[in-house]
Design a protein around this motif. Structure first.
Motif: not given
Lengths: 308, 291
Positions: A45, A48, A71-73, A77, A79-80, A83, A144, A146
């Motif tokens: 966490r 990011v 950020p998406l590219h 992420v 995480l959970d 979310s 994205g 990434p």
């Protein structure tokens, strides 16, 4: 490339992450291993940008996450699985994610197909099983396209098909040159798909090494099982080389202090026939538990004290 | 496996690809709002309650000799305004309550554009709801007006201002709910706080601030108009008291013991409240961790 340096995160008097330093290089799957509550999720966490570190830094491609222009590219992420708003369908959830970066609906449908979510795409996420939730989380991370992926316990709750799929997926992503950081509390899971493992306990770094090295270390520390019709010469040979041998029923010997390779070589030297040779299953897990054991016990004691 | 194959993706990360520009965040927040059921429910309940309560209230008043249908126009909003408040709270707190905030704020790490987009999207949705609820209120007074042979003229005197005030009142309540939800991050505390400051606090202050209640001599309140009291002043300056003024006619005059802010003054005071809570929510959003 993810670089975490001297990262510390405190909540009041609780230290969740304590001076953690590690690097997840591109083109590899970096396993992030630790018992529940070791600080894996907190670290992710912070990486990011959802939480601010108390001290230390976390960067992606040399930049703080918050400074990434797209950020998406840059980073996928997950995480959970929780979310997602439970009232929104998988498709709308991914569409809203895509819209923030001007990603097309076609790409949304692509990741839905890639993660096997088609039958559930128009169901509300609140009705999803844990496994479907994980697939939705992974779909969001892939959206994205990434260069870096951060996946927190991605195989949690997946069926065997799903587990195999995730293993292959992260291997493929790394083979394409991407950075993959993947957390788990299961050593054997990471042994199957990670190149390196970063092991933490109570927020501190316990080990940071290639999986192979940890596997070898644990095999040396673990028990080798050998079945032979000639237990006496083999026992003599092994004891002479400093191993401890415990005879079991049916011509089986348990050997400690020697690797599988050592035992096989010893058998050839003394001419013993080997019918079966391998590590006792779980030795990898044991090595991991040895590393993290103190950390877990300490935490359990804390919890007892805290419960009053 | 090896770092040697890393070049394409390592290099691509540095090339510019479009990020979360504000217009995109607004589009995403729009999709998020419209893809849930709760906003639609909140809107439907608001419109129905506004129409039904206004109708019942107008029916009840229509037996009075001096019945004026337009006086009943905003009566339904006394209850219906809770709909936009709930709508706002659900948008503001829903993200955090469900954990969707983890997704949202990893996509938009600067965070405040999300709050700004939520303000726009919620205002737009509430505006649609408010126009329908106000229309339902107008429909609600028509039967009683017809039964007394009175024609309803929305263009007369302060009526256009009243109608505009009603619409803005509902929109502002949605934004107040949004701000409270975003600040407190939990649905129930935000709703309870909203009900306290919007509904209960003004009633308590107005009642306690009435000159007759606070022990003033009734004879002295005669010619110069009712004096204002401290509590009465606080009542109209409270979020709920100020907001309620938006649904009164400019010519209606103040309640006993309160200064005469009028609908515009009330609207400005309430707008200030919305802004204060929004700024507090924005500060918390920037400064605090998202769990």
């Amino acid at each position: 490339m993810i670089e975490v340096e001297a990262l510390t995160k405190r909540y009041g008097s609780t230290t969740a992450v304590d001076g953690l330093t590690f690097t997840a290089p591109p083109g590899t799957v970096t396993g992030f291993l630790g018992p529940n509550g070791a600080g894996k999720s907190t670290t992710m966490r912070v990486v990011v940008g959802l939480e601010r570190p108390t001290s230390g830094t976390a960067t992606i491609h040399g930049r703080r996450y918050a400074d990434l222009p797209a950020p998406l590219h840059a980073v996928g992420v997950m995480l959970d699985a929780r979310s997602v708003h439970p009232g929104r369908t998988a498709y709308k959830h991914l569409l809203a994610m895509a819209q923030t970066h001007g990603i097309s609906k076609a790409r949304v449908r692509e990741v839905i197909a890639q993660t096997g979510l088609e039958p559930a795409a128009h169901r509300r996420a609140g009705t999803f099983s844990l496994g479907m939730g994980q697939r939705l989380g992974i779909a969001g991370a892939l959206l994205g396209d990434p260069a870096t992926l951060i996946l927190d316990e991605p195989v949690n709750g997946l069926d065997p098909d799903g587990v195999l799929w995730v293993r292959r997926l992260v291997r493929d992503l790394a083979a394409e040159g991407r950075t993959v950081l993947l957390s788990s509390h299961l050593m054997h899971e990471l042994a199957l798909c990670a190149d390196r493992v970063v092991i933490i306990g109570r927020g501190r770094l316990l080990a940071d090494a290639p999986v192979k090295e940890i596997v070898e270390r644990s095999e040396r520390a673990g028990t080798v099982r050998v079945r032979t019709p000639d237990p006496e010469p083999l026992t003599r040979e092994l004891v002479a080389s400093g191993a401890q041998v415990t005879p079991q029923e049916g011509g089986v010997l348990h050997v400690r202090g020697a690797s599988v390779d050592d035992v096989g070589t010893a058998a050839r030297r003394c001419g013993a026939t080997v019918l079966e040779l391998g590590t006792e299953s779980g030795s990898l897990e044991e090595a991991y538990l040895q590393l993290t054991g103190d950390a877990v016990e300490y935490r359990a004691a804390d919890a007892r004290g805290g419960a009053r | 496996m090896s770092a040697a194959t890393a070049t394409p993706h390592g290099a691509r990360a540095t090339t510019a690809r479009p990020g979360p520009a504000f217009g995109r965040v607004v589009a995403a927040e729009g999709t998020k709002l419209l893809s849930l059921r709760s906003p639609w429910w909140a809107a439907a309940v608001t419109v129905v309650v506004a129409g039904v309560i206004t109708y019942l209230s107008a029916e009840a008043s229509s037996v009075d000799p001096g019945f004026e249908p337009l006086d009943s126009l905003s009566t339904g909003l006394a209850l219906a305004h809770l709909g936009p408040l709930v709508l706002g709270v659900l948008v503001g707190a829903g993200e955090f309550r469900t954990g969707a905030s983890r997704t949202t704020f990893t996509l938009v790490p600067r965070r405040w554009p999300v709050l700004a987009a939520q303000v726009l999207v919620t205002a737009a949705f509430a505006l649609g709801t408010a126009v329908l609820a106000t229309a339902a209120s107008v429909l609600g007074i028509l039967p009683s007006a017809a039964s007394r042979g009175i024609t309803v003229d929305l263009t007369s005197d302060d009526t256009p201002g009243l109608v505009l005030g009603m619409v803005l009142f509902l929109v502002a309540l949605a934004l107040f709910g949004l701000a409270l939800g975003a600040l407190l991050r939990r649905t129930v505390p935000a709703l309870v706080t909203g009900l306290l400051v919007v509904v209960i606090l003004p009633v308590v202050l107005t009642t306690a601030g009435d000159p007759l209640v606070s022990g003033a001599d009734p004879a002295s309140t005669g010619l110069a108009g009712p004096p204002t009291t401290v509590l009465g002043t606080l009542a109209v300056l409270s979020p709920g008291g100020a907001a309620q003024l938006m649904t009164t006619s400019a010519s209606a005059g103040p309640m006993s013991g309160t200064p005469d802010l009028g609908p515009v003054g009330g609207g400005l005071v309430f707008a200030a409240w919305v802004l204060v809570v929004l700024v507090a929510a924005a500060v918390r959003l920037r400064a605090r961790d998202v769990r």
